[in-house]
Motif scaffolding. Structure first.
Motif: not given
Length: 289
Positions: A35-43, A206-218
């Protein structure tokens, strides 16, 4: 960006109990970054799917949030209690099913009586009450998985992390876990899950995120599209409600809530089963304009 155009960037979100700030992870200084530079916020009340190819880092991400592993860089912030169902449950523990669940309940801060009550509840709900006194090492893989799920659910944690927790469960147990995950989110919990079934909890996520190439994308979803559900309700409402409905005060003191249909089941469940159940006067669905 969120589907409705509002940003999900960390700096624009306040008061969220789960935050990842620039998280990176690798095992060894010369190892590749998982994983590289992942930001995420979950409420509160969010039911979040994490997807990606095998080996992409989905399980690593959940372990970091669970506190099982530290990040190589960045910061994890979690408010409240965490409960985690790992991808692989170690059955060779020196407990029977009942004792193990009771022990985990005590670790989560429950009284002895409450830990015993919840252990019995989940053993019964998963249909394995007759295996309560069986050593974990003698249970089938499917039954062990039910125990693994039960230990997380009995905590009623603020943050519930499910790493392929449905794998090995029979159809009835999968339905029970579906319901339990939705219930936890409806009560304001934060649920993050990984599962191979692309339809798992469809319509509730409510949201789905995919891990691709070490990044997390909405993953762009129809979360903010589709028909609106309008709910007229009487009584005091929590600050947070599933789907973050628009609130419109009515002349008689009631409130009109407008929410997308995909969130309506979770919203109604919370209104009816919350600590202060509200009186629902009417529910109607209308196509979005």
């Amino acid at each position: 960006m969120r589907p409705d155009g509002r940003t999900r960037l960390l700096g624009k979100v306040k008061g969220l109990p789960v935050r990842l700030h620039g998280i990176s992870k690798r095992y060894g200084r010369r190892s590749p970054w998982i994983l590289r530079g992942v930001d995420l916020a979950v409420g509160p009340g969010e039911l979040v799917r994490i997807e990606g190819a095998n080996g992409s880092g989905k399980s690593t991400l959940l372990r970091l949030i669970a506190g099982v592993e530290p990040p190589s860089a960045g910061r994890v912030e979690v408010t409240g209690r965490r409960a985690y169902v790992p991808e692989r449950f170690p059955p060779a523990l020196p407990f029977d099913a009942q004792t193990y669940l009771h022990h985990l309940g005590r670790i989560h801060g429950l009284s002895a009586a409450e830990a015993a009550r919840r252990a019995g509840h989940w053993l019964d709900r998963f249909g394995i009450a007759d295996r309560a006194g069986t050593p974990l090492s003698e249970l089938s893989k499917g039954t062990c998985q039910k125990v693994a799920v039960a230990q997380a659910l009995l905590a009623e944690a603020d943050v519930l992390l499910l790493d392929e927790a449905w794998t090995g469960l029979d159809q009835a147990a999968r339905a029970t876990l579906d319901e339990a995950a939705a219930e936890r989110a409806a009560r304001g919990g934060r649920v993050l899950f990984v599962d191979h079934d692309p339809n798992r909890l469809a319509g509730l996520t409510t949201f789905a995120h995919a891990v691709r190439g070490g990044e997390l994308r909405l993953v762009e979803t129809a979360a903010e599209e589709g028909p609106l559900v309008r709910v007229e309700v009487e009584g005091e409402l929590p600050e947070w409600l599933p789907g973050t409905p628009v609130r419109k005060p009515l002349e008689d003191g009631a409130t009109l809530l407008e929410v997308r249909a995909r969130h309506s089941d979770a919203l109604l469940r919370l209104l009816l089963t919350g600590r202060r159940p509200a009186h629902i006067r009417s529910v109607r669905q209308e196509e979005a304009q």
